[in-house]
Design an enzyme around this catalytic site. Sequence first.
Site, mmCIF file in Angstrom:
data_model
loop_
_atom_site.group_PDB
_atom_site.id
_atom_site.type_symbol
_atom_site.label_atom_id
_atom_site.label_comp_id
_atom_site.label_asym_id
_atom_site.label_seq_id
_atom_site.Cartn_x
_atom_site.Cartn_y
_atom_site.Cartn_z
ATOM 1 N N TYR A 35 1.219 -1.002 0.373
ATOM 2 C CA TYR A 35 0.093 0.108 0.067
ATOM 3 C C TYR A 35 0.990 1.416 0.167
ATOM 4 O O TYR A 35 2.046 1.063 0.651
ATOM 5 C CB TYR A 35 -0.825 0.437 0.881
ATOM 6 N N ARG A 54 8.287 3.877 -5.032
ATOM 7 C CA ARG A 54 8.471 3.302 -3.133
ATOM 8 C C ARG A 54 7.661 2.107 -3.221
ATOM 9 O O ARG A 54 7.471 0.310 -3.427
ATOM 10 C CB ARG A 54 8.041 3.866 -2.117
ATOM 11 N N ARG A 100 -6.779 -20.569 -0.385
ATOM 12 C CA ARG A 100 -6.433 -20.715 0.966
ATOM 13 C C ARG A 100 -4.980 -21.147 0.460
ATOM 14 O O ARG A 100 -4.956 -22.856 1.109
ATOM 15 C CB ARG A 100 -6.601 -20.118 2.266
ATOM 16 N N HIS A 102 0.055 -21.406 1.037
ATOM 17 C CA HIS A 102 0.676 -19.758 1.425
ATOM 18 C C HIS A 102 1.614 -19.734 0.275
ATOM 19 O O HIS A 102 1.199 -18.566 -0.046
ATOM 20 C CB HIS A 102 1.734 -20.466 2.080
ATOM 21 N N GLU A 182 12.128 2.872 14.250
ATOM 22 C CA GLU A 182 10.871 3.532 14.040
ATOM 23 C C GLU A 182 9.749 3.940 14.396
ATOM 24 O O GLU A 182 9.671 2.686 15.922
ATOM 25 C CB GLU A 182 11.094 3.932 12.103
ATOM 26 N N LEU A 206 11.330 1.029 7.628
ATOM 27 C CA LEU A 206 10.033 1.847 5.759
ATOM 28 C C LEU A 206 11.701 3.334 5.335
ATOM 29 O O LEU A 206 11.488 4.050 6.137
ATOM 30 C CB LEU A 206 9.484 2.822 6.123
HETATM 31 N N1 PMP Z 1 7.584 4.295 9.145
HETATM 32 C C1 PMP Z 1 6.377 3.544 9.455
HETATM 33 C C2 PMP Z 1 6.336 2.080 9.844
HETATM 34 C C3 PMP Z 1 5.307 4.342 8.541
HETATM 35 O O1 PMP Z 1 4.397 3.156 8.766
HETATM 36 C C4 PMP Z 1 5.244 5.631 7.961
HETATM 37 C C5 PMP Z 1 4.547 5.599 7.367
HETATM 38 N N2 PMP Z 1 3.660 5.473 6.319
HETATM 39 C C6 PMP Z 1 6.831 5.835 7.701
HETATM 40 C C7 PMP Z 1 7.828 5.303 8.579
HETATM 41 C C8 PMP Z 1 6.807 7.465 7.152
HETATM 42 O O2 PMP Z 1 6.615 7.467 6.125
HETATM 43 P P1 PMP Z 1 6.120 8.493 5.208
HETATM 44 O O3 PMP Z 1 6.908 9.473 5.611
HETATM 45 O O4 PMP Z 1 5.971 7.961 3.476
HETATM 46 O O5 PMP Z 1 4.825 8.445 5.047
#
Ligand code: PMP
Length: 290
Positions: A35, A54, A100, A102, A182, A206
Amino acid sequence: MARPEWANWNGTEMPLSEVRVSVTDRAYFFGDGVYEVFRVYNGQMFLERPHFTRLRDSLAQLRIVTDVERLERRVRETLAHSGVREGQVYLQISRGEAPRSHSFPNPPVTPNELIYVREYDKDPYAAYRAAGIRVLLVPDLRWKRCDIKSLNLLGNVLASQAADEAGCQEAIMMLEDGTITEGSHSTVFGVRGGALVTAPLEANILPGITRKLVLELADRCGIPVKEQPFIASSLHELDELFVTSTIAEVLPIIEIASHTWKADQPGPVTRRLQVAYREYVVSAVGTATH
Ligand code: PMP
């Protein structure tokens, strides 16, 4: 009042409440999909290009094949038809529907593609951006490929819920050795001796689109940047802390629950980056109404 969410389900537009999907969708069984969330300012998608880049990366990692250019056109059309000026666009692609089992369906099935546009009555983070937030430190329980923006978010869901229950607005996740990865839905930054510190881009976080922009803005403002792991035990060395995301933008942290780190108010480097961020938004999309 905000209008109801306007959706596009596999190419057909309708209110989100009317979208129906089979329980055999692999997103439902396995979280097998990816997503993106885009911020809409002044009727335009902000930083559209890096979000789609991305998305392509996440799709490639999971070997889900779809026409991203067609999706780009579809997202723009759906946004235009929604009439939304301030809000967000959610885009989700699942591997598709299959009994279903895997492993990937063989032969492959057609991905299910959902877009919806949510309108904001007001910016959901405006007050927190002004006053700062309280965060909770939690163990990072997630898998080892957090660089993929997949629908599998249980670790993030549990972290966010723990923060809610502690009266905090975000959870900051750390590995067993104390390395801060994060936020549950944001990137974490610290300020130490006037320099920005944030975790390097590895498979355990991410690659935030906002992270990248904030690093560029810091550079333009003459703020030094250190992309290096930062550790829970050295939090006391940080003068400021903030998180970033597409929706939250630059969000100051003023307190860590059950921890000695505390700030009286958002710090000057955070404030400077907030201003630089807003200026960048205005330059990118014209005057933002929020
Ligand atoms: N880390 C995670 C786990 C997130 O869900 C998000 C939000 N998408 C971010 C970092 C920040 O990413 P972005 O700046 O691309 O929104």
